[in-house]
Motif scaffolding. Structure first.
Motif, PDB file in Angstrom:
ATOM      1  N   LEU A 231       0.849  -1.180   0.000  1.00  0.00           N
ATOM      2  CA  LEU A 231       0.000   0.000   0.000  1.00  0.00           C
ATOM      3  C   LEU A 231       0.890   1.237   0.000  1.00  0.00           C
ATOM      4  CD1 LEU A 231      -2.710  -1.136   2.562  1.00  0.00           C
ATOM      5  CD2 LEU A 231      -3.011  -0.830   0.102  1.00  0.00           C
ATOM      6  N   ARG A 232       0.480   2.232  -0.765  1.00  0.00           N
ATOM      7  CA  ARG A 232       1.373   3.355  -1.010  1.00  0.00           C
ATOM      8  C   ARG A 232       1.757   4.117   0.258  1.00  0.00           C
ATOM      9  NH1 ARG A 232       0.445   8.368  -5.314  1.00  0.00           N
ATOM     10  NH2 ARG A 232       2.593   9.122  -5.219  1.00  0.00           N
ATOM     11  N   TRP A 233       0.822   4.343   1.148  1.00  0.00           N
ATOM     12  CA  TRP A 233       1.093   5.200   2.299  1.00  0.00           C
ATOM     13  C   TRP A 233       1.318   4.428   3.593  1.00  0.00           C
ATOM     14  CZ3 TRP A 233      -3.316   7.258  -0.645  1.00  0.00           C
ATOM     15  CH2 TRP A 233      -2.914   8.250  -1.550  1.00  0.00           C
ATOM     16  N   TYR A 234       1.006   3.171   3.600  1.00  0.00           N
ATOM     17  CA  TYR A 234       1.203   2.383   4.812  1.00  0.00           C
ATOM     18  C   TYR A 234       1.181   0.906   4.418  1.00  0.00           C
ATOM     19  CZ  TYR A 234      -3.891   2.100   4.479  1.00  0.00           C
ATOM     20  OH  TYR A 234      -5.165   1.918   4.033  1.00  0.00           O
ATOM     21  N   GLY A 235       1.475   0.066   5.365  1.00  0.00           N
ATOM     22  CA  GLY A 235       1.484  -1.363   5.079  1.00  0.00           C
ATOM     23  C   GLY A 235       2.889  -1.874   4.811  1.00  0.00           C
ATOM     24  N   HIS A 236       3.021  -3.183   4.885  1.00  0.00           N
ATOM     25  CA  HIS A 236       4.321  -3.814   4.729  1.00  0.00           C
ATOM     26  C   HIS A 236       4.498  -4.340   3.306  1.00  0.00           C
ATOM     27  CE1 HIS A 236       4.998  -3.552   9.041  1.00  0.00           C
ATOM     28  NE2 HIS A 236       3.804  -4.103   9.261  1.00  0.00           N
ATOM     29  N   GLU A 237       5.728  -4.399   2.875  1.00  0.00           N
ATOM     30  CA  GLU A 237       6.058  -4.940   1.568  1.00  0.00           C
ATOM     31  C   GLU A 237       5.721  -6.429   1.522  1.00  0.00           C
ATOM     32  OE1 GLU A 237      10.271  -6.037  -0.282  1.00  0.00           O
ATOM     33  OE2 GLU A 237       9.976  -3.865  -0.104  1.00  0.00           O
ATOM     34  N   LYS A 238       5.076  -6.845   0.433  1.00  0.00           N
ATOM     35  CA  LYS A 238       4.713  -8.247   0.255  1.00  0.00           C
ATOM     36  C   LYS A 238       5.255  -8.751  -1.078  1.00  0.00           C
ATOM     37  CE  LYS A 238       0.387  -7.888   2.900  1.00  0.00           C
ATOM     38  NZ  LYS A 238      -1.084  -8.114   2.876  1.00  0.00           N
ATOM     39  N   GLU A 239       5.339 -10.066  -1.177  1.00  0.00           N
ATOM     40  CA  GLU A 239       5.798 -10.686  -2.409  1.00  0.00           C
ATOM     41  C   GLU A 239       4.703 -11.561  -2.997  1.00  0.00           C
ATOM     42  OE1 GLU A 239       9.413 -12.825  -1.967  1.00  0.00           O
ATOM     43  OE2 GLU A 239      10.573 -11.080  -1.269  1.00  0.00           O
ATOM     44  N   CYS A 240       4.526 -11.447  -4.304  1.00  0.00           N
ATOM     45  CA  CYS A 240       3.585 -12.325  -5.001  1.00  0.00           C
ATOM     46  C   CYS A 240       4.164 -13.740  -5.007  1.00  0.00           C
ATOM     47  CB  CYS A 240       3.377 -11.812  -6.427  1.00  0.00           C
ATOM     48  SG  CYS A 240       2.223 -12.795  -7.403  1.00  0.00           S
ATOM     49  N   GLU A 241       3.293 -14.745  -4.833  1.00  0.00           N
ATOM     50  CA  GLU A 241       3.766 -16.123  -4.716  1.00  0.00           C
ATOM     51  C   GLU A 241       3.306 -17.032  -5.848  1.00  0.00           C
ATOM     52  OE1 GLU A 241       2.443 -17.453  -0.928  1.00  0.00           O
ATOM     53  OE2 GLU A 241       3.755 -16.098   0.216  1.00  0.00           O
TER      54      GLU A 241
END
Length: 389
Positions: free
Chosen positions: A155-165
Motif C-alpha cells: 500500500l502506497r502510504w502504509y502497510g508492509h512490503e509483500k511478495e507475489c507467490e
C-alpha cells in the motif's frame, strides 16, 4: 570404482572416498561473459597420484593439455580464456579427473550477465478482488544464468512490503495475487530481477485496483439477419456476468470479417448498448463477428478500464440478393433496383462520414431513407400509369 557426472544439471556425484582427498579452487565461481578463469585441482598425497597425470573436462569435453600448468606434484591448474555464456543456466561442469577417468573433484562455473531492469509492467483485475501482473525482462532477456524475478507490492502510504507467490509456469514473466487486496487505496508495485552477478528493479507502478478492472468477454453473442436486407446483420450480446453486480458504464467494440479474409473491421463507437446493426455488408456473404467490453467507472473510478479479450467468433450470412437476376427479365425493375442500390451506397457513405460508428442515428436515418424511397417510387409509378391511361 564408478563415478557419475550429470550434465543436464551442474550436480557432480563423486566417490565418497575421493572427495576428502581432492578439491577445486575456486569452487562454483560466477563470472561475467568474456572473463578468464584459472582453476586448480589439488589432490592429497595419500592418493598416490601425481598432478602431471591428471586431466580436465568442461561439460564432458576434454580440455587441451596446453591449457594446463603443473604447480607442484599434487596441484594441476587449467586456464580458460574469454569465456562464453554458460551452456546451461545451472552452470557448466568443470571436472578434474585421474588418469583412469575417475572424477576427483568438480565445480560449477557460471558465466553470464547481471539482469537488466524489467520493463513494461502492467496489471489488471478481473473481479476487483484479485490482481495479475505481467512484465518484460530488460534487454533481450538472456543472462545465461538462472535469474529470479520477484513481484513486490505494498500500500502506497502504509502497510508492509509483500511478495507475489503464484507465478505462472506457462508464462514465466507474470504473477497472480488472488486475495487480500484493498480497494480505494493505491498500491506501489514493482519487479526485482536477481542472479549471481547482480540485481535490478523495475520502475514502481502506482495503481488503484478499481482503475485496472477488466472482465470476461461479453457472453451469448448472437448474429442474425435483418429481414431480407442483404447488406445488414444484427448483433446482440449480454453484459459480462462477472460485472453485473458492479456499478459501471461499459463500452463495447465490435469487429467483423469476411469468412475468407483475415482482415478485421472494427466498430468503435458502440457505447453502452448491447446490440448493434452492421450495415454496408456484401450480400450472400458469411461474416465472423466478435465483441469485447471495457468496464468504465467501476464504483466511480474516473479512469477507463481495460479491454477484455474478444468473444469467440460467431458466424452469420447476409441474404443473397434475388434482385440481381430480375433485371434480365424486367429491364425496368432492374434499373430501379440498380438505382436503389446506388442511392443506398451513397447514403451509407454519408452515414459513415457523419455518424461514426454503430449508432442509433444511422439506423434511424436509414429507415427514414427507405420510407422516402418507397413513397418516391410509388408516386413515380402512379404518375407513369396515369400518363399511359
Amino acid at each position: 570404482m564408478i563415478t557419475f557426472l550429470f550434465l543436464g544439471l551442474c550436480v557432480l556425484k563423486v566417490a565418497t572416498s575421493l572427495t576428502q582427498f581432492a578439491s577445486i579452487y575456486p569452487l562454483d565461481p560466477a563470472l561475467p561473459i568474456g572473463s578468464s578463469l584459472t582453476a586448480t585441482c589439488t589432490v592429497s598425497s595419500e592418493l598416490g597420484l601425481e598432478a602431471r597425470t591428471l586431466y580436465w573436462t568442461l561439460n564432458s569435453k576434454r580440455l587441451p593439455s596446453e591449457s594446463y600448468t603443473v604447480l607442484n606434484r599434487t596441484a594441476l591448474a587449467v586456464s580458460l580464456q574469454r569465456l562464453n555464456g554458460s551452456r546451461q543456466q545451472s552452470g557448466d561442469n568443470l571436472v578434474c579427473h585421474s588418469a583412469d577417468g575417475h572424477i576427483l573433484a568438480g565445480s560449477c562455473v557460471y558465466v553470464g550477465m547481471p539482469p537488466e531492469k524489467p520493463v513494461n509492467l502492467s496489471c489488471w483485475s478481473r473481479n476487483t478482488k484479485d490482481l495479475t501482473c505481467r512484465w518484460v525482462p530488460g534487454g533481450n532477456g538472456e543472462t545465461f544464468l538462472r535469474t529470479k524475478y520477484t513481484l513486490k507490492y505494498k500500500l502506497r502510504w502504509y502497510g508492509h512490503e509483500k511478495e507475489c507467490e503464484d507465478y505462472n509456469q506457462g508464462e514465466p514473466y507474470s504473477c497472480y495475487i488472488p486475495r487480500d487486496l484493498a480497494l480505494f487505496t493505491p498500491y506501489e508495485i514493482w519487479v526485482e530481477a536477481s542472479n549471481q552477478l547482480g540485481a535490478a528493479g523495475s520502475d514502481v507502478t502506482i495503481l488503484d485496483i478499481l482503475d485496472v478492472v477488466t472482465t470476461d468477454p461479453p457472453s451469448d453473442v448472437q448474429v442474425s439477419r435483418v429481414g431480407e436486407l442483404e447488406d445488414q446483420l444484427s448483433v446482440r450480446w449480454s453484459t459480462p456476468p462477472a460485472l453485473k453486480d458492479f456499478l459501471f458504464q461499459a463500452k463495447y467494440q465490435i469487429r467483423y470479417r469476411v469468412e475468407d479474409s483475415s482482415e478485421w473491421k472494427v466498430v468503435d463507437d458502440v457505447g453502452n448498448q448491447t446490440s448493434c446493426r452492421l450495415a454496408g455488408l456484401k450480400s450472400g456473404t458469411v461474416y465472423f463477428v466478435q465483441v469485447r467490453c471495457n468496464p468504465v467507472g467501476i464504483y466511480g473510478s474516473k479512469k477507463a478500464g481495460i479491454w477484455s479479450d474478444w468473444s469467440n467468433p460467431t458466424a452469420a450470412s447476409t441474404p443473397r440478393s434475388d434482385r440481381l437476376g430480375a433485371g434480365v427479365c424486367d429491364p425496368k425493375a432492374g434499373e430501379q433496383n440498380s438505382t436503389l442500390r446506388r442511392e443506398l451506397k451513397q447514403f451509407f457513405g454519408w452515414v459513415r462520414k457523419h455518424a461514426y460508428g454503430c449508432t442509433g442515428l444511422s439506423i434511424k436515418l436509414y429507415d427514414q431513407w427507405r420510407v422516402w424511397l418507397q413513397k418516391s417510387h410509388k408516386t413515380r409509378n402512379q404518375i407513369l400509369q396515369g400518363d399511359k391511361s
